[in-house]
Design a protein around this motif. Structure first.
Motif, PDB file in Angstrom:
ATOM      1  N   ALA A  82      55.168 -10.935  45.143  1.00 12.64           N
ATOM      2  CA  ALA A  82      54.984  -9.844  46.102  1.00 12.64           C
ATOM      3  C   ALA A  82      54.840 -10.395  47.518  1.00 12.64           C
ATOM      4  O   ALA A  82      55.429  -9.862  48.474  1.00 12.64           O
ATOM      5  N   HIS A  83      54.064 -11.460  47.656  1.00  8.25           N
ATOM      6  CA  HIS A  83      53.877 -12.069  48.978  1.00  8.25           C
ATOM      7  C   HIS A  83      55.216 -12.555  49.537  1.00  8.25           C
ATOM      8  O   HIS A  83      55.542 -12.324  50.706  1.00  8.25           O
ATOM      9  N   GLN A  84      56.003 -13.223  48.688  1.00  6.80           N
ATOM     10  CA  GLN A  84      57.302 -13.730  49.124  1.00  6.80           C
ATOM     11  C   GLN A  84      58.233 -12.589  49.520  1.00  6.80           C
ATOM     12  O   GLN A  84      58.853 -12.626  50.591  1.00  6.80           O
ATOM     13  N   ALA A  85      58.309 -11.568  48.670  1.00 10.18           N
ATOM     14  CA  ALA A  85      59.227 -10.460  48.927  1.00 10.18           C
ATOM     15  C   ALA A  85      58.832  -9.685  50.174  1.00 10.18           C
ATOM     16  O   ALA A  85      59.670  -9.381  51.032  1.00 10.18           O
ATOM     17  N   LEU A  86      57.547  -9.367  50.285  1.00  6.78           N
ATOM     18  CA  LEU A  86      57.097  -8.544  51.417  1.00  6.78           C
ATOM     19  C   LEU A  86      57.157  -9.313  52.734  1.00  6.78           C
ATOM     20  O   LEU A  86      57.353  -8.717  53.794  1.00  6.78           O
ATOM     21  N   THR A  87      57.020 -10.635  52.678  1.00  8.70           N
ATOM     22  CA  THR A  87      57.179 -11.435  53.897  1.00  8.70           C
ATOM     23  C   THR A  87      58.609 -11.342  54.407  1.00  8.70           C
ATOM     24  O   THR A  87      58.842 -11.137  55.606  1.00  8.70           O
ATOM     25  N   ILE A  88      59.583 -11.459  53.504  1.00  9.59           N
ATOM     26  CA  ILE A  88      60.994 -11.334  53.893  1.00  9.59           C
ATOM     27  C   ILE A  88      61.280  -9.939  54.433  1.00  9.59           C
ATOM     28  O   ILE A  88      61.905  -9.776  55.491  1.00  9.59           O
ATOM     29  N   ILE A  89      60.799  -8.912  53.721  1.00 10.99           N
ATOM     30  CA  ILE A  89      61.052  -7.533  54.139  1.00 10.99           C
ATOM     31  C   ILE A  89      60.402  -7.241  55.483  1.00 10.99           C
ATOM     32  O   ILE A  89      61.037  -6.680  56.397  1.00 10.99           O
ATOM     33  N   ASN A  90      59.134  -7.627  55.652  1.00  9.53           N
ATOM     34  CA  ASN A  90      58.424  -7.317  56.889  1.00  9.53           C
ATOM     35  C   ASN A  90      58.977  -8.091  58.079  1.00  9.53           C
ATOM     36  O   ASN A  90      59.007  -7.574  59.200  1.00  9.53           O
ATOM     37  N   ASP A  91      59.405  -9.324  57.848  1.00 10.41           N
ATOM     38  CA  ASP A  91      60.038 -10.092  58.933  1.00 10.41           C
ATOM     39  C   ASP A  91      61.284  -9.363  59.436  1.00 10.41           C
ATOM     40  O   ASP A  91      61.526  -9.283  60.644  1.00 10.41           O
ATOM     41  N   PHE A  92      62.080  -8.855  58.502  1.00  5.57           N
ATOM     42  CA  PHE A  92      63.270  -8.095  58.895  1.00  5.57           C
ATOM     43  C   PHE A  92      62.899  -6.834  59.670  1.00  5.57           C
ATOM     44  O   PHE A  92      63.482  -6.531  60.710  1.00  5.57           O
ATOM     45  N   LEU A  93      61.907  -6.093  59.174  1.00  7.12           N
ATOM     46  CA  LEU A  93      61.538  -4.834  59.826  1.00  7.12           C
ATOM     47  C   LEU A  93      61.002  -5.058  61.236  1.00  7.12           C
ATOM     48  O   LEU A  93      61.316  -4.295  62.157  1.00  7.12           O
ATOM     49  N   LEU A  94      60.208  -6.100  61.425  1.00  4.78           N
ATOM     50  CA  LEU A  94      59.703  -6.393  62.773  1.00  4.78           C
ATOM     51  C   LEU A  94      60.838  -6.802  63.697  1.00  4.78           C
ATOM     52  O   LEU A  94      60.868  -6.421  64.875  1.00  4.78           O
ATOM     53  N   GLN A  95      61.778  -7.559  63.164  1.00  3.01           N
ATOM     54  CA  GLN A  95      62.939  -7.953  63.952  1.00  3.01           C
ATOM     55  C   GLN A  95      63.756  -6.720  64.349  1.00  3.01           C
ATOM     56  O   GLN A  95      64.182  -6.582  65.506  1.00  3.01           O
ATOM     57  N   LEU A  96      63.939  -5.796  63.417  1.00  4.65           N
ATOM     58  CA  LEU A  96      64.673  -4.570  63.709  1.00  4.65           C
ATOM     59  C   LEU A  96      63.908  -3.695  64.692  1.00  4.65           C
ATOM     60  O   LEU A  96      64.499  -3.095  65.596  1.00  4.65           O
ATOM     61  N   HIS A  97      62.587  -3.628  64.541  1.00  5.45           N
ATOM     62  CA  HIS A  97      61.756  -2.812  65.422  1.00  5.45           C
ATOM     63  C   HIS A  97      61.882  -3.268  66.875  1.00  5.45           C
ATOM     64  O   HIS A  97      61.865  -2.452  67.803  1.00  5.45           O
TER      65      HIS A  97
END
Length: 256
Positions: A82-97
């Motif tokens: 979960a930590h690995q997956a959510l880190t990848i997802i959240n990094d993308f979302l912050l970059q998109l934001h």
């Protein structure tokens, strides 16, 4: 078919417009962890490459996106994964934001869960009038994610945010426009033309002024009035002194 178009996500760059296509139509373009990494790479490319002026998100096969793939949801049940997956997802979302350039989401068919919230991160969401939009998380025992808890109250106010997130109602593209969730709903047959026309408008905009204004609107969601005015005071003189603004003024003066 282009070899690239057999991938779960592919990009096309044409005349300054980078189109990012979610490409798993058999599962309504449900997003895997691999796709989140590819999305991050695509947004990083778009943000840093001079030749990219506008970004368009869309889904293949008549649907936008049905959300996260079951393989991602199963990973979230294990703490390390979960930590690995959510880190990848959240990094993308912050970059998109914080993406400085214009982003358009073109929604037809289903835009559900994380798929809907991906679209809502765009600056402009164009949807077919009959598209189906839903935040179904509570129905399956989960909370709204993919930035939805941040976006919904800011887009539509708390009452409508609670309707969408706590009741999980399905709404049409037309209803989404009515409540201010998206930019515009159009007939499905006109969706492509509308997206192309909007991209052309954005391509003509003074780039620095547009990007600065977007940055201000994003930042000012977290600022009070005094801080927002201070930000504007800091930015406007720099834009006035920039050649882009000076060129526009000269052109307008010639017309008078």
């Amino acid at each position: 078919m282009n070899d690239q178009q057999t991938l779960p996500l592919y990009t096309e760059l044409h005349e300054g417009v980078l189109t990012i296509v979610l490409n798993r139509p058999r599962v309504l373009n449900a997003m895997t962890l691999e796709m989140f990494s590819l999305l991050k790479d695509a947004i990083s490319f778009a943000a840093t490459k001079e030749e990219v002026r506008v970004v368009i998100f869309r889904g293949a096969g008549g649907n936008f996106c049905s959300g996260a793939d079951l393989s991602v949801l199963s990973m979230l049940s294990e703490s390390d994964q979960a930590h690995q997956a959510l880190t990848i997802i959240n990094d993308f979302l912050l970059q998109l934001h914080h993406m400085p350039k214009p982003v358009i989401a073109v929604v037809e068919g289903a835009a559900v869960g994380a798929g809907l919230n991906l679209a809502l991160h765009a600056d402009f969401v164009l949807a077919a009038k009959e598209a189906v939009l839903q935040e179904p998380f509570v129905h399956i025992g989960l909370t709204t994610d993919f930035g939805g808890t941040y976006l919904l109250p800011r887009l539509v106010g708390m009452a409508q945010a609670k309707r969408l997130a706590l009741l999980g109602e399905k709404i049409s593209g037309s209803e989404a426009e009515k409540i201010g969730l998206i930019y515009k709903a159009v007939d499905a047959a006109a969706l492509e033309q509308e997206a192309n026309q909007l991209a052309k408008v954005l391509l003509r905009m003074p780039r620095l002024a547009w990007e600065t204004t977007k940055m201000g609107l994003t930042a000012c969601l977290e600022l009070n009035m005094e801080e927002a005015l201070a930000w504007e005071k800091q930015q406007q003189p720099k834009l006035i002194a920039h050649p882009e603004f000076q060129t526009v003024i000269r052109q307008r003066l010639k017309k008078e």
